[in-house]
Design a protein around this motif. Sequence first.
Motif, PDB file in Angstrom:
ATOM      1  N   UNK A  21       0.827  -1.087  -0.123  1.00 42.09           N
ATOM      2  CA  UNK A  21      -0.140  -0.025   0.034  1.00 42.09           C
ATOM      3  C   UNK A  21       0.667   1.172  -0.150  1.00 42.09           C
ATOM      4  N   UNK A  22       0.440   2.281  -0.693  1.00 49.00           N
ATOM      5  CA  UNK A  22       1.348   3.491  -0.698  1.00 49.00           C
ATOM      6  C   UNK A  22       1.292   4.330   0.546  1.00 49.00           C
ATOM      7  N   UNK A  23       0.113   3.990   1.401  1.00 50.66           N
ATOM      8  CA  UNK A  23      -0.093   4.739   2.681  1.00 50.66           C
ATOM      9  C   UNK A  23       0.722   3.968   3.569  1.00 50.66           C
ATOM     10  N   UNK A  24       1.590   4.685   4.283  1.00 49.01           N
ATOM     11  CA  UNK A  24       2.430   3.747   5.275  1.00 49.01           C
ATOM     12  C   UNK A  24       1.663   3.270   6.476  1.00 49.01           C
ATOM     13  N   UNK A  25       0.710   3.994   7.004  1.00 48.02           N
ATOM     14  CA  UNK A  25      -0.307   3.513   8.242  1.00 48.02           C
ATOM     15  C   UNK A  25      -0.875   2.243   7.686  1.00 48.02           C
ATOM     16  N   UNK A  26      -1.363   2.272   6.595  1.00 42.05           N
ATOM     17  CA  UNK A  26      -2.021   1.068   6.058  1.00 42.05           C
ATOM     18  C   UNK A  26      -1.161  -0.059   5.541  1.00 42.05           C
ATOM     19  N   UNK A  27       0.042   0.237   5.385  1.00 41.03           N
ATOM     20  CA  UNK A  27       1.102  -0.677   4.897  1.00 41.03           C
ATOM     21  C   UNK A  27       1.351  -1.754   6.049  1.00 41.03           C
ATOM     22  N   UNK A  28       1.615  -0.676   7.347  1.00 40.98           N
ATOM     23  CA  UNK A  28       2.102  -1.531   8.598  1.00 40.98           C
ATOM     24  C   UNK A  28       1.028  -1.753   9.423  1.00 40.98           C
ATOM     25  N   UNK A  29      -0.349  -1.404   9.305  1.00 35.96           N
ATOM     26  CA  UNK A  29      -1.256  -1.579  10.166  1.00 35.96           C
ATOM     27  C   UNK A  29      -1.402  -3.256  10.468  1.00 35.96           C
ATOM     28  N   UNK A  30      -2.161  -3.376  11.530  1.00 30.25           N
ATOM     29  CA  UNK A  30      -2.254  -4.845  12.109  1.00 30.25           C
ATOM     30  C   UNK A  30      -2.861  -5.760  11.005  1.00 30.25           C
ATOM     31  N   UNK A  31      -3.920  -5.180  10.052  1.00 27.11           N
ATOM     32  CA  UNK A  31      -4.681  -6.006   9.282  1.00 27.11           C
ATOM     33  C   UNK A  31      -3.563  -6.271   8.187  1.00 27.11           C
ATOM     34  N   UNK A  32      -2.605  -5.755   7.783  1.00 29.07           N
ATOM     35  CA  UNK A  32      -1.771  -6.116   6.869  1.00 29.07           C
ATOM     36  C   UNK A  32      -0.625  -6.842   7.076  1.00 29.07           C
ATOM     37  N   UNK A  33      -0.434  -7.148   8.370  1.00 29.40           N
ATOM     38  CA  UNK A  33       0.657  -7.581   8.862  1.00 29.40           C
ATOM     39  C   UNK A  33       0.471  -8.966   9.322  1.00 29.40           C
ATOM     40  N   UNK A  34       1.304  -9.989   9.068  1.00 28.86           N
ATOM     41  CA  UNK A  34       1.068 -11.482   9.409  1.00 28.86           C
ATOM     42  C   UNK A  34       1.882 -11.658  10.565  1.00 28.86           C
ATOM     43  N   UNK A  35       1.215 -11.767  11.918  1.00 24.88           N
ATOM     44  CA  UNK A  35       2.046 -12.000  13.070  1.00 24.88           C
ATOM     45  C   UNK A  35       3.027 -13.158  13.002  1.00 24.88           C
ATOM     46  N   UNK A  36       2.491 -14.313  12.588  1.00 23.59           N
ATOM     47  CA  UNK A  36       3.507 -15.523  12.360  1.00 23.59           C
ATOM     48  C   UNK A  36       4.628 -15.427  11.687  1.00 23.59           C
ATOM     49  N   UNK A  37       4.241 -14.797  10.546  1.00 28.92           N
ATOM     50  CA  UNK A  37       5.326 -14.745   9.342  1.00 28.92           C
ATOM     51  C   UNK A  37       6.665 -13.335   9.987  1.00 28.92           C
ATOM     52  N   UNK A  38       5.610 -12.730  10.714  1.00 28.22           N
ATOM     53  CA  UNK A  38       6.756 -11.488  11.177  1.00 28.22           C
ATOM     54  C   UNK A  38       7.702 -12.130  12.431  1.00 28.22           C
TER      55      UNK A  38
END
Length: 880
Positions: free
Chosen positions: A313-330
């Motif tokens: 996503x071009x928007x940083x907040x949306x890019x790193x938001x909880x909905x776009x981050x996979x916890x297990x992969x992180x």
Amino acid sequence: MASPTSTNPAHAHFESFLQAQLCQDVLSSFQELCGALGLEPGGGLPQYHKIKDQLNYWSAKSLWTKLDKRAGQPVYQQGRACTSTKCLVVGAGPCGLRVAVELALLGARVVLVEKRTKFSRHNVLHLWPFTIHDLRALGAKKFYGRFCTGTLDHISIRQLQLLLLKVALLLGVEIHWGVTFTGLQPPPRKGSGWHAQLQPNPPAQLANYEFDVLISAAGGKFVPEGFKVREMRGKLAIGITANFVNGRTVEETQVPEISGVARIYNQSFFQSLLKATGIDLENIVYYKDDTHYFVMTAKKQCLLRLGVLRQDWPDTDRLLGSANVVPEALQRFARAAADFATHGKLGKLEFAQDAHGQPDVSAFDFTSMMRAESSARVQEKHGARLLLGLVGDCLVEPFWPLGTGVARGFLAAFDAAWMVKRWAEGAESLEVLAERESLYQLLSQTSPENMHRNVAQYGLDPATRYPNLNLRAVTPNQVRDLYDVLAKEPVQRNNDKTDTGMPATGSAGTQEELLRWCQEQTAGYPGVHVSDLSSSWADGLALCALVHRLQPGLLEPSELQGLGALEATAWALKVAENELGITPVVSAQAVVAGSDPLGLIAYLSHFHSAFKSTAHSPGPVSQASPGTSSAVLFLSKLQRTLQRSRAKENAEDAGGKKLRLEMEAETPSTEVPPDPEPGVPLTPPSQHQEAGAGDLCALCGEHLYVLERLCVNGHFFHRSCFRCHTCEATLWPGGYEQHPGDGHFYCLQHLPQPDHKEEGSDRGPESPELLTPSENSMPPGLSTPTASQEGASPVPDPSQPTRRQIRLSSPERQRLSSLNLTPDPEMEPPPKPPRSCSALARHALESSFVGWGLPVQSPQVLLLSSCGHGEGGKRESLLQ
């Protein structure tokens, strides 16, 4: 040797307090200690002295020695520097606790509120040398034995908060947990103070607490109302932090730390990491403390490829938001990078738990940093003033790769405490704000290399920390917008003096209020559209409309026909000065060019201060209102003639060169026009009389700035140039007068009598005053002096224009030198006129005996006349 706990039960509580590693354990053990000693927590410095008196065994004495050494510094004045100051600190982070400790050492009553109930941040902070020394001086080793042992220069946030919390409790800081600060509650009436809006349901003692200082250390997400925050953003950089459980095994202790590895310095390491794990990093850091702490910068495409981010996503907040981050992969990403960096020597890596009981790993954008535009403000309502200051992340968010967060946070805490000390000493509010902003300008430039080398001398005084300190880098006049008056009361206070002698621009409350008032006053005038405090005034229409609205009889359209914007503005300035008593602090040229917005705002604030109570009708002027028709006709005609300007030129001599003199050399009675009677319109100025030269000093010809400008009778001077013509002493308001004969300014002591030149030839020898060489000193009955004697005491001749010495400015002297006026080479240069009283008396005495056989040597004076003689237009005459 008997254990201290066997003789005094309070000793056991004190030892538990020192060794406690959880926030709740610290609070409960301290409560038990105070109960055993019969004390109430939060009693300020008196509580500390009572604890110290009762706990005097060897283990406690080592801590008291360190704290007493710090409290004994002269700047704290034995805890009496701020005894009448009540402070509220919001936030129990490292910076909030550190400023609370300093305020307590100053003797202030300090109340701290924190919305959390425990310390759970495991992230590790890098410490500068001075922070290590500062914490050791507060007894850090007593509270945390592993503090900076060996070459370690870091500490976890949780441990830092714990040791500062213990110091704050011992010094009598009153702390309330689980309380959220939501805003300020201004005093409802005169005589009351400021309160805090707190949730949920604070105790009555806290709800009724009145304070005059608020220090916000609540983090970057909470900045008190009134402060402006600016975002600083760079190229996208995604940071990942991870904390793993530290089992403190022998194998773990042998793993070396990584103070910082960057791709640019070790490309082979990152290439091997990418080839082995597919992880592409820019840098990585590993610190060992309560946890194994890793922080790294990952590339976005790598995170997308490995499935850490679901979508780009071009928007940083949306890019790193909880909905776009996979916890297990992180978690897999962080564990693989940490395992590779330590060569697998840490064994099985298990994540530590965060405050919510989840694995302590997160991704964030550290390229977006917030920075407050100002570090302090003052608010006032019903006479109650409140000083607000920012520290920590709500002042400026740190750039973590540089490791500057806690170091600059501590410096800001010291600066804020110094500001409170100056406030408590009774320093002027604007002076306190200006000093604080001067220190704030230094904060972003500080590093271990450009601060004082001797960290042992660091203290509360900024001079002990900053080598290139200038507390006047920001002037009080520049921080007027940081003083807010919430009630409808005048802003100007007796203890807030300006450095320019001008009324505060804040007397209009804010610039928005001043603009709104100007719009209301100029509404209904054709061609006048005031939308700002700069360009809207360039055509002169708005200023003329403002003067006409306030005094309709001063300006008449017939007298302004043919005037351009520059002349119309100059005339409005002159009318306002002579009829409304508003001294211009800006020149007409600066208004038209828009080159001095600060001066224009200060000038308009004079109008607001003088006429804000004048009744007026908002909106367009009614046709039935008096003066309306003349206003419309006036501005209509003026608008049609703005494109035209009159061209008047002075008479030129045969060589085509003009000599601009400071005054017209007609008769003395016409050199200085008398003040016009109120209500009588002034004569419009011609172009060569325009006050646009106000950007230049009328005496020295150098450039003038608004802060050093002095206006007298329509002329602008440097304050240092405005001196007595005789003794050259600096002239001040009320202590000078302008001589109507020669036009010069004199102090009251050396002001010539007004009838000296006019009636000097008619006065008899019985006059007791000594006559100057320029006056007629001939006694009656004597013969007319020769030409040489006339040079010493010229007698006015009705058939000849009056000639006298004049004072030229620098540009005039330069133009004069170009005329090549060369006197007779055989003639002696003119002597310097005598200045002392004895010389004047001797000269007058010698002149009085002319014709009695005594020779008199009269000075030869080069005089200039402003009127030409004959076709050649000669402007000089040599009197002998």
